[in-house]
Design an enzyme around this catalytic site. Structure first.
Site, short mmCIF file in Angstrom:
data_model
loop_
_atom_site.label_atom_id
_atom_site.label_comp_id
_atom_site.label_asym_id
_atom_site.label_seq_id
_atom_site.Cartn_x
_atom_site.Cartn_y
_atom_site.Cartn_z
N HIS A 256 54.23 64.47 -66.61
CA HIS A 256 55.02 64.73 -65.41
C HIS A 256 54.50 65.95 -64.67
CE1 HIS A 256 57.28 67.29 -68.37
NE2 HIS A 256 57.27 68.13 -67.34
N ARG B 102 60.36 72.96 -58.51
CA ARG B 102 61.66 73.64 -58.43
C ARG B 102 62.26 73.33 -57.07
NH1 ARG B 102 58.36 77.16 -61.23
NH2 ARG B 102 59.19 77.71 -63.28
N ASN C 31 67.43 75.53 -60.61
CA ASN C 31 67.95 76.71 -61.28
C ASN C 31 69.22 77.12 -60.54
OD1 ASN C 31 65.83 77.32 -63.32
ND2 ASN C 31 64.56 77.34 -61.50
N HIS D 142 49.77 68.97 -52.88
CA HIS D 142 50.71 67.92 -52.52
C HIS D 142 50.87 66.93 -53.66
CE1 HIS D 142 46.71 66.40 -51.36
NE2 HIS D 142 47.18 65.25 -51.84
N GLU E 28 51.79 63.22 -49.74
CA GLU E 28 50.80 62.40 -49.06
C GLU E 28 51.08 60.93 -49.33
OE1 GLU E 28 45.93 61.95 -48.70
OE2 GLU E 28 46.79 62.84 -50.52
#
Length: 129
Positions: free
Chosen positions: A7, A11, A62, A76, A125
């Protein structure tokens, strides 16, 4: 077992807004979501296939942080779509900013791309496949 990319984590300021973009506008599925009370954060994993089959995106909220600086080294996220022109127009109609209009990649007539921004300003993109 061979290593594989699992992955990428971003944030986000507001997880519900981010999910509205990645799930609601880009068509990913919410794969799992969990609150971490002691750590004061929430994780949501989204993607086009299950984590066992594909690389996914981890969105981290957070709880006490509402602003982040986008890093100058960040580039990107890239998503393959059948038709970049149609995808960009549908996203624009859904209120998503198109920051680079669809067209050929500079120096390549074969690759057609566009860029959009997510709610936190991250660049996404779109690549025609």
């Amino acid at each position: 077992m061979r290593p594989r990319l699992l992955h990428t984590m971003l944030r986000v300021r507001n997880l519900d807004v981010a999910l509205g973009f990645y799930v609601g506008k880009l068509g990913m599925r919410l794969l799992r979501r969990q609150d971490f009370l002691e750590g004061r954060f929430t994780l949501a994993f989204v993607g086009y296939a299950d984590e066992s089959e594909s690389t996914v995106l981890e969105l981290t909220e957070n709880w006490e942080v509402r602003e982040y600086e986008l890093g100058s080294a960040y580039g990107h996220i890239a998503i393959g779509v059948p038709d970049v022109f149609d995808a960009a127009e549908a996203l624009r109609k859904g209120g998503v900013p198109v920051t680079r209009e669809p067209g050929p990649l500079r120096g390549s007539r074969d690759e057609v791309i566009a860029f959009v921004s997510d709610p936190d300003g991250y660049r996404v993109e779109l690549i025609q496949r």
